[in-house]
Motif scaffolding. Structure first.
Motif, PDB file in Angstrom:
ATOM      1  N   GLN A  58     -16.795  -4.312  -6.373  1.00  0.00           N
ATOM      2  CA  GLN A  58     -15.576  -4.654  -6.946  1.00  0.00           C
ATOM      3  C   GLN A  58     -16.062  -6.004  -7.852  1.00  0.00           C
ATOM      4  OE1 GLN A  58     -12.773  -4.848  -3.979  1.00  0.00           O
ATOM      5  NE2 GLN A  58     -12.155  -2.603  -4.431  1.00  0.00           N
ATOM      6  N   SER A 122      -9.302  -0.291 -11.664  1.00  0.00           N
ATOM      7  CA  SER A 122      -7.918   0.216 -10.985  1.00  0.00           C
ATOM      8  C   SER A 122      -8.198   1.393 -10.145  1.00  0.00           C
ATOM      9  CB  SER A 122      -7.112   0.702 -11.769  1.00  0.00           C
ATOM     10  OG  SER A 122      -6.714  -0.143 -12.961  1.00  0.00           O
ATOM     11  N   MET A 125      -9.572   0.466  -6.218  1.00  0.00           N
ATOM     12  CA  MET A 125      -8.695   0.094  -5.256  1.00  0.00           C
ATOM     13  C   MET A 125      -8.401   1.013  -4.141  1.00  0.00           C
ATOM     14  SD  MET A 125      -7.952  -3.166  -5.898  1.00  0.00           S
ATOM     15  CE  MET A 125      -9.441  -3.314  -6.819  1.00  0.00           C
ATOM     16  N   ILE A 206      -3.101   1.837 -10.754  1.00  0.00           N
ATOM     17  CA  ILE A 206      -2.837   0.881  -9.852  1.00  0.00           C
ATOM     18  C   ILE A 206      -1.518   0.494  -9.382  1.00  0.00           C
ATOM     19  CG2 ILE A 206      -2.825  -1.245 -11.437  1.00  0.00           C
ATOM     20  CD1 ILE A 206      -4.663  -2.617  -9.517  1.00  0.00           C
ATOM     21  N   LYS A 220      -7.532  -5.772   1.768  1.00  0.00           N
ATOM     22  CA  LYS A 220      -7.604  -4.743   0.638  1.00  0.00           C
ATOM     23  C   LYS A 220      -6.428  -4.620   0.022  1.00  0.00           C
ATOM     24  CE  LYS A 220      -8.639   0.265  -0.189  1.00  0.00           C
ATOM     25  NZ  LYS A 220      -9.118   1.377   0.042  1.00  0.00           N
ATOM     26  N   SER A 224      -5.211  -5.448  -4.050  1.00  0.00           N
ATOM     27  CA  SER A 224      -4.511  -4.460  -5.066  1.00  0.00           C
ATOM     28  C   SER A 224      -3.549  -5.357  -5.679  1.00  0.00           C
ATOM     29  CB  SER A 224      -4.184  -3.357  -4.288  1.00  0.00           C
ATOM     30  OG  SER A 224      -5.191  -2.832  -3.681  1.00  0.00           O
TER      31      SER A 224
END
Length: 350
Positions: A58, A122, A125, A206, A220, A224
């Motif tokens: 990421q 997106s 995630m 997302i 996490k 997001s």
């Protein structure tokens, strides 16, 4: 303004843009914002390297998106420097559709590449990555998938530029726009629709993921929420710019004898100026919303702590203490004795 009009000679097929004050104002603003966007995006890409505990995969995509916006700022910076140095000439250099598309090719590549990177970020995630608390080595920041994504974007850009029929029309360099240089207007609308769909897919995906994972305070889920806020703000700006640009192209397509300067000004403001503003705002949004990048910023620049808002993650409720079986039996027995003593009835004396 009268001395500027002396540069205009009716016998020549050229006019000086010095008569138009808005030309100077727009290009000066673009030049200033491009410089700021280039510097900020380069800085935030370095901060993302140390944004623990975001996983490596990421971090790569976030750095790639920041560098993409830095490239947009660099392209517009070079373009506006050339225009501002040449605006004092009575006749600006003229360009045809082929050279205009060659000039706008890197910019169109960045627009498509940025939309695809937003979709990739997106979708990331949903995947499970191992958290990393160490800085990402600079040699690891370019992966095979990122190279394939760039090659795919180059292919898409070639479809919209290299395989288009030329019309041979010439115009001033300041009026060069990829949306007007493409001869097939159906391809122009496909291009605008593609860019709109890329950003719309990113924000919808997302948002749905965050909506289905609202319960939980793990890192996490928090990441997001942070990335969703950045994507939503940027998507709203992109959709506004692309929709109005599409309306301007449709207006010029339907009414041929229309105000050409109005169309050029509209495309310059919404297809060029707003993306420059987005590239300038992107690093600010990352630092403001994404907590790991904000922590990395404060560690590198401690004085930023006075500007950035403080935050505190809500801890999960503490688990209840488990009572052992022996203590549980004693507590239950005492509770039963209290109940029976309360319900005991004394017999009436005769």
């Amino acid at each position: 303004m009268t001395e500027f009009r002396e540069f205009y000679r009716p016998g020549d097929n050229c006019t000086t843009p010095l008569v138009d004050v808005h030309t100077w104002l727009i290009h000066t603003s673009e030049l200033t914002i491009s410089v700021l966007g280039l510097v900020l995006n380069c800085i935030v890409s370095l901060l993302t390297h140390r944004a623990a505990p975001i996983p490596y995969a990421q971090r790569r995509q976030l750095c790639g998106l920041s560098l993409n916006y830095a490239l947009i700022s660099a392209i517009q910076l070079s373009r506006n420097i050339f225009l501002l140095f040449s605006l004092h000439e009575p006749c600006l250099p003229e360009t045809n559709t082929a050279t205009c598309k060659l000039q706008e090719f890197p910019l169109l590549f960045c627009y498509i590449h940025g939309g695809i990177l937003a979709c990739i970020i997106s979708t990331q995630m949903k995947k499970k990555y191992k958290e990393s608390k160490r800085p990402v080595p600079y040699t690891w920041m370019c992966s095979i998938w990122q190279t394939l994504t760039a090659v795919l974007c180059i292919a898409f850009t070639l479809v919209f530029t290299a395989f288009d029929n030329e019309d041979g029309e010439t115009r001033r360099m300041e009026q060069c726009s990829i949306l007007l240089a493409i001869h097939d207007y159906q391809m122009v609308f496909i291009l605008i629709t593609l860019l709109i769909l890329l950003h719309a897919i990113a924000v919808v995906y997302i948002s749905l993921y965050v909506h289905t994972h609202q319960i939980g305070v793990d890192k996490k889920t928090i990441l997001s929420f942070c990335v969703r806020d950045v994507v939503i703000v940027e998507t709203v700006a992109w959709q506004l710019a692309l929709l109005i640009s599409g309306f301007a192209v449709a207006y010029r397509t339907i009414w041929q004898n229309t105000c050409a300067e109005c169309v050029y000004l509209t495309l310059e403001l919404f297809f060029v100026f707003i993306p420059i503003l987005i590239s300038f705002a992107h690093p600010i949004l990352l630092i403001w919303f994404v907590f790991p990048i904000r922590d990395s910023t404060v560690r590198l620049f401690p004085w930023m702590a006075a500007i950035l808002p403080e935050y505190a993650l809500v801890p999960p409720p503490a688990p209840k203490k488990k009572i052992s079986s022996r203590k549980h039996r004693r507590a239950a027995k005492k509770e039963q004795e209290k109940t029976t003593k309360f319900l005991e009835v004394t017999p009436a004396q005769v």
